[in-house]
Design a protein around this motif. Structure first.
Motif, short mmCIF file in Angstrom:
data_model
loop_
_atom_site.label_atom_id
_atom_site.label_comp_id
_atom_site.label_asym_id
_atom_site.label_seq_id
_atom_site.Cartn_x
_atom_site.Cartn_y
_atom_site.Cartn_z
N ASP A 78 0.82 -1.22 0.00
CA ASP A 78 0.00 0.00 0.00
C ASP A 78 0.85 1.27 0.00
O ASP A 78 0.53 2.25 0.67
N GLY A 79 1.96 1.23 -0.75
CA GLY A 79 2.81 2.42 -0.88
C GLY A 79 3.63 2.75 0.35
O GLY A 79 4.27 3.81 0.41
N GLY A 80 3.68 1.85 1.32
CA GLY A 80 4.43 2.09 2.56
C GLY A 80 5.92 1.88 2.38
O GLY A 80 6.44 1.86 1.26
N ASP A 81 6.61 1.73 3.50
CA ASP A 81 8.05 1.53 3.50
C ASP A 81 8.43 0.22 2.82
O ASP A 81 7.66 -0.74 2.84
N GLU A 82 9.63 0.18 2.25
CA GLU A 82 10.15 -1.05 1.66
C GLU A 82 10.45 -2.05 2.76
O GLU A 82 11.04 -1.71 3.79
N LEU A 83 10.04 -3.28 2.55
CA LEU A 83 10.35 -4.37 3.46
C LEU A 83 11.40 -5.25 2.80
O LEU A 83 11.10 -5.92 1.81
N ARG A 84 12.60 -5.25 3.31
CA ARG A 84 13.66 -6.13 2.80
C ARG A 84 13.66 -7.46 3.54
O ARG A 84 14.32 -8.40 3.15
N LEU A 85 12.91 -7.50 4.60
CA LEU A 85 12.73 -8.69 5.42
C LEU A 85 11.25 -8.73 5.77
O LEU A 85 10.71 -7.74 6.26
N VAL A 86 10.58 -9.85 5.48
CA VAL A 86 9.15 -9.95 5.79
C VAL A 86 8.96 -10.89 6.98
O VAL A 86 9.69 -11.87 7.14
N PRO A 87 8.00 -10.57 7.83
CA PRO A 87 7.75 -11.42 8.99
C PRO A 87 7.22 -12.79 8.58
O PRO A 87 6.57 -12.93 7.56
N VAL A 88 7.55 -13.77 9.38
CA VAL A 88 7.04 -15.13 9.20
C VAL A 88 6.19 -15.44 10.41
O VAL A 88 6.68 -15.33 11.54
N PRO A 89 4.89 -15.72 10.24
CA PRO A 89 4.19 -15.91 8.97
C PRO A 89 3.90 -14.58 8.28
O PRO A 89 3.88 -13.52 8.91
N PHE A 90 3.65 -14.66 6.96
CA PHE A 90 3.35 -13.48 6.16
C PHE A 90 2.17 -13.80 5.25
O PHE A 90 2.23 -14.71 4.43
N ASN A 91 1.09 -13.06 5.44
CA ASN A 91 -0.12 -13.22 4.64
C ASN A 91 -0.81 -11.86 4.66
O ASN A 91 -1.33 -11.45 5.70
#
Length: 131
Positions: A78-91
């Motif tokens: 949604d145009g937010g900050d770049e995530l170079r690491l995504v949380p697990v779980p991720f949905n």
């Protein structure tokens, strides 16, 4: 224990589409585990097979991922900050923008309306992460 998938140093086996779902299949997704913030605080590094799906998406041609190593990658929701690491779980559901740069120089730009990470099999220890 908190966990996050870091795109850098992850290895992709394939990228494919089925209908309007594009799947990035990881041979070895690089995972940070930490009692604090994964990828920032002290913890451990692991690899695990899995897949990252993008809903309502399409591939821009045939991806040339070479040997599959990601050297840079990020998601933006949604145009937010770049995530170079995504949380697990991720949905997540929203306007997804993703860019992955592979070691052969190929850049995969994706757009979708949802994204979901699924890990499979057992994780393998790689290293201690000093933070």
């Amino acid at each position: 224990m908190n966990c996050g998938l870091e795109f850098h140093d992850s290895r992709v086996a394939s990228v494919y589409s089925l209908g309007d779902v594009v799947t990035i299949s990881f041979e070895a997704a690089y995972l940070h585990l930490s009692d604090g913030v994964p990828g920032s605080d002290r913890g451990t590094g692991w690899t695990q097979a899995g897949s990252l799906e993008f809903g309502s998406a399409s591939l821009p041609g045939t991806p040339d991922i070479g040997d599959g190593w990601i050297v840079a990658g990020a998601l933006r929701v949604d145009g937010g900050d770049e995530l170079r690491l995504v949380p697990v779980p991720f949905n997540i559901v929203g306007s997804i923008q993703a860019t992955f740069t592979f070691s052969n120089g190929y850049v995969l730009d994706m757009r979708g309306k949802s994204s979901r990470l699924t890990l499979t099999g057992d994780a393998s220890f790689v290293e201690d992460f000093p933070g």
